[in-house]
Motif scaffolding. Sequence first.
Motif, mmCIF file in Angstrom:
data_model
loop_
_atom_site.group_PDB
_atom_site.id
_atom_site.type_symbol
_atom_site.label_atom_id
_atom_site.label_comp_id
_atom_site.label_asym_id
_atom_site.label_seq_id
_atom_site.Cartn_x
_atom_site.Cartn_y
_atom_site.Cartn_z
ATOM 1 N N LEU A 269 48.183 29.345 39.257
ATOM 2 C CA LEU A 269 47.109 30.332 39.416
ATOM 3 C C LEU A 269 45.773 29.668 39.128
ATOM 4 N N TYR B 195 43.144 29.237 40.846
ATOM 5 C CA TYR B 195 41.920 29.925 41.260
ATOM 6 C C TYR B 195 41.490 30.932 40.204
ATOM 7 N N VAL B 196 42.428 31.695 39.705
ATOM 8 C CA VAL B 196 42.101 32.664 38.663
ATOM 9 C C VAL B 196 41.623 31.937 37.420
ATOM 10 N N LEU C 78 42.074 37.663 42.330
ATOM 11 C CA LEU C 78 43.505 37.795 42.605
ATOM 12 C C LEU C 78 43.817 37.619 44.088
ATOM 13 N N LEU D 249 45.292 34.298 45.058
ATOM 14 C CA LEU D 249 46.648 33.910 44.683
ATOM 15 C C LEU D 249 47.454 33.543 45.932
ATOM 16 N N SER D 250 48.434 32.693 45.750
ATOM 17 C CA SER D 250 49.355 32.432 46.845
ATOM 18 C C SER D 250 50.312 33.613 46.965
ATOM 19 N N ASP E 61 53.055 33.295 44.348
ATOM 20 C CA ASP E 61 52.693 33.675 42.984
ATOM 21 C C ASP E 61 52.637 35.188 42.831
ATOM 22 N N ALA E 62 52.081 35.858 43.829
ATOM 23 C CA ALA E 62 52.003 37.320 43.779
ATOM 24 C C ALA E 62 53.405 37.930 43.787
ATOM 25 N N LYS F 35 50.139 40.193 47.714
ATOM 26 C CA LYS F 35 48.879 40.255 46.967
ATOM 27 C C LYS F 35 48.327 41.664 46.943
ATOM 28 N N TYR G 120 48.249 42.189 33.406
ATOM 29 C CA TYR G 120 48.329 40.914 34.127
ATOM 30 C C TYR G 120 48.721 39.793 33.168
#
Length: 362
Positions: free
Chosen positions: A26, A28-29, A51, A54-55, A58-59, A85, A102
């Motif tokens: 994660l 980016y987050v 969010l 996210l890929s 991952d979601a 997502k 989260y």
Amino acid sequence: MDRQVTVMNNDIFDEASVRYANSQLLRYVADEYIKDVRRNRRSIEDFFLALKKLSNHDAKSLLYVKNFLENKSWENISFDSDDYKSLLIDYLRNHQAPLREYNDLIYYKIENHLPEDYLGWFKNDLRSSIFLASLVEGLLEREAFKGRSELIAEISDYLRYDIHMFNSYYSEYLPDYERIDFRRGEWRTVHILSVKNSYLKNRTDEKDMKWLNVSNKEQIEWAYNYLDNVKRPYIILRDIFFPDCVRDKYDLILASLDRLSNRENSDVRCLELASSFKANPKDEDTQSKGNTERGHVIKNMKKAWETLNQDSSNSKAKLVLTISDKNRKRLHALAKNAKQTPNKFINSAIEDTYNQILGSDE
């Protein structure tokens, strides 16, 4: 030291969230949001925007955690890739404490899911995936998978999300291998590493299977049926995995042989002694492997194929007919009159007669 770090709106990110972010799953987050949240530089809407980066994988994993924690892990979580997502964001947006929720989802994932790095060795290898699935075959008996993509995706998700189930089940079904890898380590990863090393060190040597040609559809079908015989029920994942092509069936054959023990067995050795006098004395390695369950099966399987091939070749040999002395003289006279050899004359006569009676088959 308190593992929780307080941020805006009384929500928190703890060390688990940071560890997960630092794992690049994660990133980016982590890079664009968590640091700024700690400094009160971003709003909750920025969180939802982050969010979206996210890929899909991952979601999906976080949605799986949510379902599991709500005792809904049975729910179908196979959606279109773009849906994961959106579903995760909708869920968190409607939660009274989205950042805290989260954070909890991430923490559970870190503590309970198998890291992605431990899945790479079999994700593009159907043979290895079939073997892994066979270790939990009893847990998959209500399922059905068509072709390599479905089977690999299923065993990947099973290990990814339910590694605790695999760890509790696989050891009872691990073959009696000559070399078993035992090790200590973190509970999520130590067992799959042990299985990986044990399997790769003990699986069927490709040199022993050179005679099985993956491009020969007839031979692959024969080999599958040979191992799937009532007297030899060696094919694994029956009524669970359904091959979609010849390559799938070839990998299933090899994985089924991989399941057989490669440890020398006295019972098998006794079976081999009866034919030892007929064996080539130079073929000591083959005789030794024949003393294992796997070696015994492969040896008999190869012999059956060679015998079948030999019978087939003999059936295609030239036909020998017995002709009386009287008709032999007539044959030579007819052939001489037609200016042909006796053999050519017979074949021409058969062809002409066939066409007159049954018609041309061209």
